[in-house]
Design a protein around this motif. Structure first.
Motif, PDB file in Angstrom:
ATOM      1  N   ARG A 114      -1.179  -1.882   9.744  1.00  0.00           N
ATOM      2  CA  ARG A 114      -0.531  -3.191   9.574  1.00  0.00           C
ATOM      3  C   ARG A 114      -1.010  -4.079  10.725  1.00  0.00           C
ATOM      4  NH1 ARG A 114       4.063  -4.791   6.952  1.00  0.00           N
ATOM      5  NH2 ARG A 114       4.798  -2.647   6.679  1.00  0.00           N
ATOM      6  N   GLN A 127       4.613  12.424  11.813  1.00  0.00           N
ATOM      7  CA  GLN A 127       4.907  12.016  10.435  1.00  0.00           C
ATOM      8  C   GLN A 127       5.766  10.769  10.354  1.00  0.00           C
ATOM      9  OE1 GLN A 127       5.116  14.868   7.339  1.00  0.00           O
ATOM     10  NE2 GLN A 127       4.998  16.577   8.756  1.00  0.00           N
ATOM     11  N   ARG A 128       5.329   9.728  11.031  1.00  0.00           N
ATOM     12  CA  ARG A 128       6.039   8.451  11.001  1.00  0.00           C
ATOM     13  C   ARG A 128       5.041   7.338  11.334  1.00  0.00           C
ATOM     14  NH1 ARG A 128       6.889   6.271  16.105  1.00  0.00           N
ATOM     15  NH2 ARG A 128       6.353   7.691  17.794  1.00  0.00           N
ATOM     16  N   PRO A 129       5.369   6.103  10.942  1.00  0.00           N
ATOM     17  CA  PRO A 129       4.555   4.969  11.378  1.00  0.00           C
ATOM     18  C   PRO A 129       4.658   4.824  12.890  1.00  0.00           C
ATOM     19  CG  PRO A 129       6.045   4.336   9.578  1.00  0.00           C
ATOM     20  CD  PRO A 129       6.472   5.697  10.031  1.00  0.00           C
ATOM     21  N   PRO A 139       8.181   8.062   5.613  1.00  0.00           N
ATOM     22  CA  PRO A 139       7.825   8.825   4.416  1.00  0.00           C
ATOM     23  C   PRO A 139       9.083   9.400   3.776  1.00  0.00           C
ATOM     24  CG  PRO A 139       6.499   9.499   6.337  1.00  0.00           C
ATOM     25  CD  PRO A 139       7.603   8.635   6.848  1.00  0.00           C
ATOM     26  N   ARG A 174       1.747  11.928  -1.581  1.00  0.00           N
ATOM     27  CA  ARG A 174       1.270  13.281  -1.304  1.00  0.00           C
ATOM     28  C   ARG A 174       1.718  14.168  -2.465  1.00  0.00           C
ATOM     29  NH1 ARG A 174      -0.144  15.836   3.387  1.00  0.00           N
ATOM     30  NH2 ARG A 174       0.761  14.216   4.689  1.00  0.00           N
ATOM     31  N   LEU A 219      -3.938  13.755  -2.032  1.00  0.00           N
ATOM     32  CA  LEU A 219      -3.346  12.472  -1.668  1.00  0.00           C
ATOM     33  C   LEU A 219      -3.730  11.397  -2.682  1.00  0.00           C
ATOM     34  CD1 LEU A 219      -4.328  12.587   2.128  1.00  0.00           C
ATOM     35  CD2 LEU A 219      -2.076  13.150   1.157  1.00  0.00           C
ATOM     36  N   SER A 259      -0.077   4.285  10.127  1.00  0.00           N
ATOM     37  CA  SER A 259       0.644   5.337   9.418  1.00  0.00           C
ATOM     38  C   SER A 259      -0.365   6.235   8.715  1.00  0.00           C
ATOM     39  CB  SER A 259       1.592   4.703   8.408  1.00  0.00           C
ATOM     40  OG  SER A 259       2.360   5.685   7.775  1.00  0.00           O
ATOM     41  N   THR A 301      -3.008   3.927   6.924  1.00  0.00           N
ATOM     42  CA  THR A 301      -2.604   2.552   6.629  1.00  0.00           C
ATOM     43  C   THR A 301      -2.392   1.807   7.940  1.00  0.00           C
ATOM     44  OG1 THR A 301      -1.497   3.351   4.632  1.00  0.00           O
ATOM     45  CG2 THR A 301      -0.912   1.149   5.382  1.00  0.00           C
ATOM     46  N   ALA A 323      -7.946  12.183   5.148  1.00  0.00           N
ATOM     47  CA  ALA A 323      -6.863  11.347   5.664  1.00  0.00           C
ATOM     48  C   ALA A 323      -6.802  10.020   4.944  1.00  0.00           C
ATOM     49  CB  ALA A 323      -7.049  11.095   7.159  1.00  0.00           C
ATOM     50  N   ILE A 324      -5.590   9.547   4.763  1.00  0.00           N
ATOM     51  CA  ILE A 324      -5.374   8.158   4.337  1.00  0.00           C
ATOM     52  C   ILE A 324      -4.573   7.485   5.443  1.00  0.00           C
ATOM     53  CG2 ILE A 324      -4.189   6.662   2.694  1.00  0.00           C
ATOM     54  CD1 ILE A 324      -4.942   8.724   0.550  1.00  0.00           C
ATOM     55  N   ALA A 381      -1.425   9.788   6.399  1.00  0.00           N
ATOM     56  CA  ALA A 381      -1.189  11.010   5.615  1.00  0.00           C
ATOM     57  C   ALA A 381      -2.462  11.835   5.717  1.00  0.00           C
ATOM     58  CB  ALA A 381      -0.887  10.662   4.162  1.00  0.00           C
ATOM     59  N   GLY A 382      -2.375  12.996   6.309  1.00  0.00           N
ATOM     60  CA  GLY A 382      -3.557  13.826   6.522  1.00  0.00           C
ATOM     61  C   GLY A 382      -3.456  15.135   5.771  1.00  0.00           C
ATOM     62  N   ALA A 383      -4.604  15.770   5.564  1.00  0.00           N
ATOM     63  CA  ALA A 383      -4.600  17.035   4.829  1.00  0.00           C
ATOM     64  C   ALA A 383      -5.841  17.850   5.192  1.00  0.00           C
ATOM     65  CB  ALA A 383      -4.581  16.769   3.324  1.00  0.00           C
ATOM     66  N   ILE A 435       0.872  -1.175   0.000  1.00  0.00           N
ATOM     67  CA  ILE A 435       0.000   0.000   0.000  1.00  0.00           C
ATOM     68  C   ILE A 435       0.907   1.221   0.000  1.00  0.00           C
ATOM     69  CG2 ILE A 435      -1.650   1.343   1.352  1.00  0.00           C
ATOM     70  CD1 ILE A 435      -2.850  -1.336   2.242  1.00  0.00           C
ATOM     71  N   LEU A 494      -2.628  -5.977   5.615  1.00  0.00           N
ATOM     72  CA  LEU A 494      -2.660  -4.512   5.608  1.00  0.00           C
ATOM     73  C   LEU A 494      -4.093  -4.016   5.447  1.00  0.00           C
ATOM     74  CD1 LEU A 494       0.292  -4.013   3.077  1.00  0.00           C
ATOM     75  CD2 LEU A 494       0.431  -3.806   5.569  1.00  0.00           C
ATOM     76  N   ALA A 495      -4.325  -2.787   5.900  1.00  0.00           N
ATOM     77  CA  ALA A 495      -5.617  -2.141   5.636  1.00  0.00           C
ATOM     78  C   ALA A 495      -5.347  -0.691   5.286  1.00  0.00           C
ATOM     79  CB  ALA A 495      -6.535  -2.219   6.858  1.00  0.00           C
ATOM     80  N   VAL A 496      -6.231  -0.123   4.477  1.00  0.00           N
ATOM     81  CA  VAL A 496      -6.108   1.307   4.187  1.00  0.00           C
ATOM     82  C   VAL A 496      -7.510   1.924   4.246  1.00  0.00           C
ATOM     83  CG1 VAL A 496      -6.178   1.016   1.671  1.00  0.00           C
ATOM     84  CG2 VAL A 496      -5.159   3.060   2.669  1.00  0.00           C
ATOM     85  N   THR A 512       1.192   5.363  -0.285  1.00  0.00           N
ATOM     86  CA  THR A 512       0.498   6.641  -0.179  1.00  0.00           C
ATOM     87  C   THR A 512       1.375   7.734  -0.793  1.00  0.00           C
ATOM     88  OG1 THR A 512      -0.506   5.877   1.879  1.00  0.00           O
ATOM     89  CG2 THR A 512      -0.605   8.240   1.438  1.00  0.00           C
TER      90      THR A 512
END
Lengths: 334, 334, 334, 334
Positions: free
Chosen positions: C217, C325-327, B327, B217, B223, C192, C215, C212-213, C194-196, B213, C223-225, B215
């Motif tokens: 584990r 900004q990290r898993p 990222p 930006r 996104l 994890s 992810t 937002a996306i 990614a937002g906006a 998966i 995995l899921a998203v 992602t």
């Protein structure tokens, strides 16, 4: 190498020639047309060496194995009989003729000459309809009870064509009559028609109808219903549903893409493919390939002269039912 | 008449040659392959006069206008630079190379020579995806916010291929990275990956993954998310959805037919088309036609060398994100 | 007869009371609300005999078996702990609290008191999602590899609500985190994000995001998203897809009707049902019925306090991932 | 408060009573049934205070405003006429009677008494069909040309029922005849039937058919076709399509969920909702609400006695067409 003679290079004739171009070990050697000068550029582009206005150039050429008859309907049976004499296999566009006795005689002539004959019911080769047929044959819906065929054109043909077309049943619905037989696996016994002129009164003045619901009763007791219209605002509408004792199978129209747009108004997608050139592109290719294969292998063609004859019988019964406003037996027509 | 030299006559090279065969005023004059004897029969069947194992026979032939580079990826950039020297326009399969600097240099060489260059991102020409692009461009979903791409193969490639393929991102997902750029209209700024080996542990031992998966930006703040799998039990799964401020558009898989069977168990239809040869048949034809048209008219190709370069940058960032579990900015890669 | 005390008669509280009205042998005996005069007419219309602003009237009534906690989130854990003391079973709306330690303690209190507890994740009872779960459980897609959840609201909540909602993850995506766990059958290990802020800059100024996306584990490697948006122009967008080793299953949005209009412009249908009241009508009924059944039969509730706690852990990890900004591992949060 | 008397507490009578239970300011005060002891538990569960076997208890109760006639068809017209005398509004299940003259007289009696009358054609209230009607009324398909109705039951009724049902047309297809009128906006002029016994020969021996294709011609020239079957292996099949001069609109069956499973065999989903209780749940609620609203506001009911009468005329013409194997004019029946 199989050599083909093409008689009539209108829209359908050209499609067949272009499809043959992509096949190995077969070529259109000669094309005959009433106005050869109009098709020269096209013929060159598809590598047809000979262009003529004399059908004799085809019938008298011993290297030519088969003819594709794509000229006007009124010329068909004469050409078929000449092909029988000349020993050429025949692929003939539908309808075979406007006269059921002429059709019978022409088909018989080819049969006596032990030549191949294929009627141009291309829709049998459509991947949608052929999947329906497969599933029926495999017994996946049990015994067919009701066949429903939707068949609507995007726009009526020109008045000039309507005058000579033989009418909605012989020109347009004949495909649907063949489809009903193809899917049913039984023969039609009785035909009943409700017809109307709803699109253009001028069509009525030309002694035709533009809207029809035709009910067929088959020998095995099952029923079919076909609805025809000369004008669907959204394009070509060609769907089939078969309902049986164990289930139902149906096919929908084909679309140019699957894109679907959702917004504040609703959900929107493009309309179906416009007309037969788009919708039946693949079926035309498979159709002519099946004819070439039949010649090459000596197998029976998948759509015989008898198939052309039977569909015309149904069309004739439909015309009679419309005129006399009663159910008409096929046996009255033969 | 435009003359083409084809380098590499594997599966994709043959598709391009067969598609060119149906176009007027363009021909594949020479095909070069490592094992010419293996392709002679095929070359004859598609009317290619010259078969060789020497690419010089193409580069030194002044009548040849353009080359199609369909050989192994590691040979691409050298061939592109030779084409630049020889003054031949270039169509190059994806990826351009495994090395971002080599890709940059090769693309630059063609640019300096003022020649045409097209990268083989055929999916842009798929009628489904191009309709999505059109509707976005027309503003029908407003500003894009989220792009979702599903991209799953029916079966993993052989281990031998995986070893040299460059990995899931450079071999497979690169198409999706290009699709994301194509649909977004913005450039990617940051990439974040969650990868896994769920299908075959051997793929992990070969230092690759089979499930991911990713992602993205974009510079405009929007996104994208791509999910990749090397094995979908039901065949090729290629779908796209774009969600924007005013609506959403999506496309579904293509099916061999629309037949739907209802019975006592439920409703059943055939699975989607199996793989890229079936699904992208039409896009391959349009792709190569667009290249020929660009040569003929002098217009820009619709998929440039810069497009190939950008997709590789994203793939590189994805590999780095997977390795370092963070990222990764595209600017770190350039 | 089971007697229920309802705490908080806002939109959701009223839905639960109306659903209970249709069930035999259970009644809402008392409703407590901050502004009782506002709900008197409604309470009468659904045959609730007692309306109060004192929760003590519920906790001190020995005939009341269970409470439905539908008041503001910040009041939940205190009420849960009082219910534990008073010996009342608890149905609590999501999220249980804004503080993971408080949630843990409240859930534990109920557990020690050997009372029933159900968290308000109603979507598990939706006939679409529950069918997906069934098919997964039956092994019809093999091992799940990728779960994809689309979850978009028709419009952002008021600024006043956003300020106190706990943010997109704890207020909105928490349903999706529960759905991911429900479908996966495994626990989340890493998150994890990614937002906006793409819909309304004011949402950003309130220190939240609107897009937002995420992810996920799972411990089993899958995995899921999840993609979230606060504003879908076409209404509530709630879809799920689960891809596994042997197949894929997905559900689409629900529509108010299936009418499809084809005309010269294309094909059109109405947009999906507008929001959760329409879409999840049936799931709300089944949810509260399952709680009543659990009380009656002594079986475990289908959505436990642990389920509420786990979803909050994921939301907390998501907030941390967005900030840093990290898993982020779930184990960092517990 | 509106008080209702329910006559006949079979399956349909119970549905109406349960739906009334959820509405404010209306109650079923008395239920009359041939075997009152059988319905006592049910009556209590839906808060009906009086259970009787004497319809006089309803007709003689001045507080009762309206009756719901849900008893056997042969009792309907007598009850309607007694309601007219007693001054009660009437909701009557379909068909009004087996005898067109009795139907006419009963409807007239209510009309003379200036009371409300509604015929139980619940399908008009289905959100799918009512959306079709709206779009037609708004002119979105132009002038209707062809109406197609698919109406198939999941299984034939018991032989005992078939003996007294009045046959396929009066028992089952009468709903479709009403739907055709509802969608057309024109009156039927002529009926033509092709019928068959394909499911169970015993049905034929009971002098009924199990399969029929009925063609209707409307006064405005348009056509309709209905196909009926007593047994669809996949459940209740209730679809409608209307084709007009400017477009087409259709509705599909309703499904219990939208889950779709793709695997190596194909794509699979659950079959449609099983029968009318599931499919028309919402329409039954809206139907009875519309009757209560008509009483309350004095507006006309949305389905009048005339509507019941017209549908019976069509059924009668269909029976005649089947018997005499010819198109039959409605004017022959009146």
């Amino acid at each position: 190498m199989i050599n083909i003679g093409l008689i009539g290079a209108g829209r359908i004739g050209q499609i067949h020639a272009e499809n043959i171009l992509t096949m190995p070990h077969v070529q259109v050697k000669t094309v005959s047309d009433l106005v050869p000068e109009k098709i020269k550029v096209w013929a060159e582009s598809v590598s047809i060496p000979n262009v003529t206005n004399r059908v004799e150039d085809i019938f008298e050429d011993p290297s030519i194995d088969a003819v594709l008859i794509c000229s006007s309907t009124h010329t068909h049976t004469d050409l078929i009989e000449r092909a029988a004499v000349a020993g050429k296999h025949v692929f003939c566009e539908k309808p075979i003729s406007f006269n059921i006795q002429q059709t019978k005689r022409a088909v018989e002539a080819i049969k006596q000459a032990k030549l191949q004959f294929q009627t141009g019911f291309n829709r049998r080769f459509d991947p949608n309809f052929s999947r329906v047929r497969e599933w029926i044959t495999e017994g996946r819906i049990g015994e067919p009870h009701i066949i429903k065929i939707t068949s609507r054109d995007p726009a009526p043909p020109p008045y000039e064509y309507i005058k000579v077309s033989g009418g909605l049943f012989i020109d347009m619905a004949i495909h649907d009559f063949d489809m009903a037989r193809f899917l049913s696996g039984s023969e039609v016994e009785e035909v009943s028609v409700a017809g109307a002129v709803l699109i253009d009164p001028m069509i009525g003045e030309l002694d035709d109808i533009d809207t029809a619901i035709t009910t067929l009763r088959f020998k095995n007791g099952s029923l079919a219903v076909i609805d025809n219209s000369r004008k669907a605002a959204y394009g070509y509408d060609q769907r089939v549903e078969v309902f049986g004792s164990e289930g139902q199978v149906n096919v929908q129209n084909q679309f140019p893409n699957s894109a679907e747009l959702s917004n504040g108004q609703g959900v929107f997608k493009d309309k179906p493919q416009y007309f037969f050139l788009e919708r039946y592109k693949e079926s035309y290719l498979k159709e002519i390939k099946s004819f070439i294969d039949a010649i090459r292998c000596g197998d029976a063609t998948p759509v015989t002269g008898e198939d052309g004859y039977q569909a015309e019988l149904i069309a004739l019964a439909a015309k009679t039912s419309l005129a006399e406003q009663r159910p008409v037996k096929i046996s009255e027509m033969a």
